[in-house]
Design an enzyme around this catalytic site. Structure first.
Site, PDB file in Angstrom:
ATOM      1  N   HIS A 188       0.911  -1.121   0.211  1.00 23.97           N
ATOM      2  CA  HIS A 188      -0.089   0.026   0.130  1.00 23.97           C
ATOM      3  C   HIS A 188       0.903   1.031   0.082  1.00 23.97           C
ATOM      4  O   HIS A 188       0.242   2.357  -0.149  1.00 23.97           O
ATOM      5  CB  HIS A 188      -0.909   0.161   1.381  1.00 23.97           C
ATOM      6  CG  HIS A 188      -1.761  -1.308   1.428  1.00 23.97           C
ATOM      7  ND1 HIS A 188      -1.566  -2.314   2.215  1.00 23.97           N
ATOM      8  CD2 HIS A 188      -2.888  -1.658   0.533  1.00 23.97           C
ATOM      9  CE1 HIS A 188      -2.203  -3.454   1.875  1.00 23.97           C
ATOM     10  NE2 HIS A 188      -3.085  -2.921   1.030  1.00 23.97           N
ATOM     11  N   ARG A 248      -3.215   3.876  -4.501  1.00 21.83           N
ATOM     12  CA  ARG A 248      -4.677   3.869  -4.330  1.00 21.83           C
ATOM     13  C   ARG A 248      -4.961   5.500  -3.874  1.00 21.83           C
ATOM     14  O   ARG A 248      -5.946   5.633  -3.225  1.00 21.83           O
ATOM     15  CB  ARG A 248      -4.974   3.196  -3.031  1.00 21.83           C
ATOM     16  CG  ARG A 248      -4.974   1.678  -3.332  1.00 21.83           C
ATOM     17  CD  ARG A 248      -5.336   0.974  -2.271  1.00 21.83           C
ATOM     18  NE  ARG A 248      -5.367  -0.752  -2.231  1.00 21.83           N
ATOM     19  CZ  ARG A 248      -6.399  -1.416  -2.511  1.00 21.83           C
ATOM     20  NH1 ARG A 248      -7.527  -0.833  -2.245  1.00 21.83           N
ATOM     21  NH2 ARG A 248      -6.201  -2.657  -2.883  1.00 21.83           N
ATOM     22  N   ARG A 302      -2.344  11.547  14.354  1.00 19.30           N
ATOM     23  CA  ARG A 302      -3.721  11.688  13.575  1.00 19.30           C
ATOM     24  C   ARG A 302      -4.023  13.268  13.566  1.00 19.30           C
ATOM     25  O   ARG A 302      -4.173  13.628  14.762  1.00 19.30           O
ATOM     26  CB  ARG A 302      -4.616  10.659  14.131  1.00 19.30           C
ATOM     27  CG  ARG A 302      -6.073  10.791  13.454  1.00 19.30           C
ATOM     28  CD  ARG A 302      -7.059   9.890  13.554  1.00 19.30           C
ATOM     29  NE  ARG A 302      -8.505  10.517  13.425  1.00 19.30           N
ATOM     30  CZ  ARG A 302      -8.886  11.042  12.703  1.00 19.30           C
ATOM     31  NH1 ARG A 302      -8.397  11.110  11.323  1.00 19.30           N
ATOM     32  NH2 ARG A 302     -10.283  11.459  12.755  1.00 19.30           N
ATOM     33  N   GLY A 348      -7.717  14.890  12.524  1.00 20.68           N
ATOM     34  CA  GLY A 348      -8.944  14.956  12.021  1.00 20.68           C
ATOM     35  C   GLY A 348      -9.962  15.754  12.200  1.00 20.68           C
ATOM     36  O   GLY A 348      -9.682  16.706  13.287  1.00 20.68           O
ATOM     37  N   THR A 349     -11.120  15.380  11.876  1.00 18.97           N
ATOM     38  CA  THR A 349     -12.327  16.079  12.514  1.00 18.97           C
ATOM     39  C   THR A 349     -13.087  15.289  13.294  1.00 18.97           C
ATOM     40  O   THR A 349     -12.883  14.021  13.191  1.00 18.97           O
ATOM     41  CB  THR A 349     -13.180  16.565  11.120  1.00 18.97           C
ATOM     42  OG1 THR A 349     -13.585  15.564  10.481  1.00 18.97           O
ATOM     43  CG2 THR A 349     -12.501  17.543  10.429  1.00 18.97           C
ATOM     44  N   GLU A 379     -15.118  10.125  16.375  1.00 26.34           N
ATOM     45  CA  GLU A 379     -14.170  10.010  15.232  1.00 26.34           C
ATOM     46  C   GLU A 379     -14.273   8.662  14.868  1.00 26.34           C
ATOM     47  O   GLU A 379     -15.051   7.889  15.241  1.00 26.34           O
ATOM     48  CB  GLU A 379     -13.062  10.887  15.358  1.00 26.34           C
ATOM     49  CG  GLU A 379     -12.140  10.649  16.268  1.00 26.34           C
ATOM     50  CD  GLU A 379     -11.213   9.346  15.796  1.00 26.34           C
ATOM     51  OE1 GLU A 379     -10.431   9.525  15.366  1.00 26.34           O
ATOM     52  OE2 GLU A 379     -11.230   8.237  16.951  1.00 26.34           O
ATOM     53  N   MET A 380     -12.986   8.380  13.830  1.00 26.77           N
ATOM     54  CA  MET A 380     -13.490   6.936  13.353  1.00 26.77           C
ATOM     55  C   MET A 380     -11.808   5.947  13.286  1.00 26.77           C
ATOM     56  O   MET A 380     -11.919   4.947  12.914  1.00 26.77           O
ATOM     57  CB  MET A 380     -14.004   7.018  12.062  1.00 26.77           C
ATOM     58  CG  MET A 380     -15.277   7.443  12.238  1.00 26.77           C
ATOM     59  SD  MET A 380     -16.033   7.175  10.534  1.00 26.77           S
ATOM     60  CE  MET A 380     -16.781   5.507  10.476  1.00 26.77           C
ATOM     61  N   GLU A 381     -10.806   6.810  13.952  1.00 19.48           N
ATOM     62  CA  GLU A 381      -9.782   5.831  13.695  1.00 19.48           C
ATOM     63  C   GLU A 381      -8.418   5.956  14.887  1.00 19.48           C
ATOM     64  O   GLU A 381      -7.950   4.876  14.861  1.00 19.48           O
ATOM     65  CB  GLU A 381      -8.816   6.836  12.436  1.00 19.48           C
ATOM     66  CG  GLU A 381      -9.403   6.793  11.065  1.00 19.48           C
ATOM     67  CD  GLU A 381     -10.562   7.684  10.904  1.00 19.48           C
ATOM     68  OE1 GLU A 381     -10.593   8.758  11.900  1.00 19.48           O
ATOM     69  OE2 GLU A 381     -11.374   7.519   9.883  1.00 19.48           O
ATOM     70  N   ASP A 411     -18.456  19.407  13.383  1.00 17.72           N
ATOM     71  CA  ASP A 411     -19.927  19.197  13.580  1.00 17.72           C
ATOM     72  C   ASP A 411     -20.183  18.686  15.252  1.00 17.72           C
ATOM     73  O   ASP A 411     -19.498  18.486  15.951  1.00 17.72           O
ATOM     74  CB  ASP A 411     -20.768  18.190  12.659  1.00 17.72           C
ATOM     75  CG  ASP A 411     -19.813  16.712  12.739  1.00 17.72           C
ATOM     76  OD1 ASP A 411     -19.012  16.614  12.090  1.00 17.72           O
ATOM     77  OD2 ASP A 411     -20.423  15.761  13.302  1.00 17.72           O
TER      78      ASP A 411
HETATM   79  N1  HPA Z   1     -19.071  10.771  13.131  1.00 21.47           N
HETATM   80  C1  HPA Z   1     -17.938  10.068  13.234  1.00 21.47           C
HETATM   81  N2  HPA Z   1     -17.050  10.639  12.523  1.00 21.47           N
HETATM   82  C2  HPA Z   1     -16.841  12.146  12.568  1.00 21.47           C
HETATM   83  C3  HPA Z   1     -18.089  12.712  12.675  1.00 21.47           C
HETATM   84  C4  HPA Z   1     -19.239  11.914  13.066  1.00 21.47           C
HETATM   85  O1  HPA Z   1     -20.258  12.740  13.376  1.00 21.47           O
HETATM   86  N3  HPA Z   1     -17.718  14.016  12.613  1.00 21.47           N
HETATM   87  C5  HPA Z   1     -16.399  14.258  12.109  1.00 21.47           C
HETATM   88  N4  HPA Z   1     -15.946  12.799  11.959  1.00 21.47           N
END
Ligand code: HPA
Length: 239
Positions: A7, A47, A91, A93-94, A184-186, A209
């Site tokens: 990768h 990728r 990381r 991120g948002t 978040e997700m990571e 958000d």
């Molecule tokens: N959920 C998951 N991950 C995110 C979100 C969320 O609402 N906002 C930014 N990353």
């Protein structure tokens, strides 16, 4: 396995710095390289997961996208730590706020991450292992964030496996009650990969958000808060 990996196409370990900043979005990695780094060289586009190495205030750092979610990002975390001798991944991120006092554009620095992810199943028997970042890096980031005047929260984040979650209201309320700051997700995967390889992981977020308030945002404000977070991570990076 040797380099290049399946990768990451860098053919020499020297092409990647000791610290790698990792947003989910590869175009955000390009944005950091274009706007903050000098003498930039691209080391990956496999990728479309763009990766660059350059200099920030004389310090050599890399930036690379991770993709979204624990399965995608852990491929890159593991390959960077294991095959490219990377020492530290930050990381950037948002995240979605889960607390009233965690406002749009605030900075969150994760002190730990919880998740419904199954990556640890069978690793620790019946023990629920806590996924945590490197403490010194965490302190450095917190102090720097305060110095820079950013509204900064440190606490536990939820690394969700689902963006479009159908979580039970009771579960959501318990996460809030027990002090989870944002979703978040990571990061849960990053902290586990760092521990596995004896390396350093850190997660810094800007709130994009809210899961509890209806908040609108201007593109300009959003860009400014990304920029603040990226500068903070670049200041914290070690070469
Ligand atoms: N959920 C998951 N991950 C995110 C979100 C969320 O609402 N906002 C930014 N990353």
């Amino acid at each position: 396995m040797t380099i290049p990996t399946p990768h990451i196409s860098a053919t020499s370990k020297d092409q990647i710095a000791k610290t790698v900043l990792m947003p989910g979005d590869p175009l955000r990695a390009k944005f950091i390289a274009d706007n903050f780094l000098e003498n930039v060289e691209q080391f990956n586009e496999t990728r479309g997961m763009l990766g660059y190495t350059g200099y920030y205030k004389g310090k050599r750092v890399s930036v690379m996208g991770s993709g979204m979610g624990i399965p995608s990002s852990m491929i890159y975390y593991n390959e960077l730590f294991n095959f490219y001798d990377v020492d530290c991944i930050i990381r950037v991120g948002t995240a979605g706020s889960m607390q009233e006092d965690v406002k749009l554009h605030d900075i969150v620095i994760a002190t730990s991450a919880c998740s419904e992810s199954s990556i640890n199943d069978n690793l620790f028997g019946n023990i629920h292992f806590s996924s945590t970042p490197d403490f010194e890096l965490l302190m450095k980031a917190y102090n720097k964030s305060i110095d820079l005047g950013y509204t900064t929260h440190c606490g536990q984040v939820h690394s969700s496996d689902q963006f479009y979650s159908e979580m039970e209201p009771k579960v959501f309320e318990n996460l809030r009650k027990y002090g989870i700051l944002c979703v978040e997700m990571e990061s849960y995967g990053l902290f586990m990969a760092a521990r596995k390889h004896g390396k350093k992981g850190l997660g810094i977020f800007t709130i994009s958000d809210s899961l509890i308030e209806n908040v609108a945002d201007s593109a300009e404000n959003r860009q400014k808060s990304y920029t603040n977070m990226m500068e903070l991570a670049l200041e914290v990076a070690e070469d």
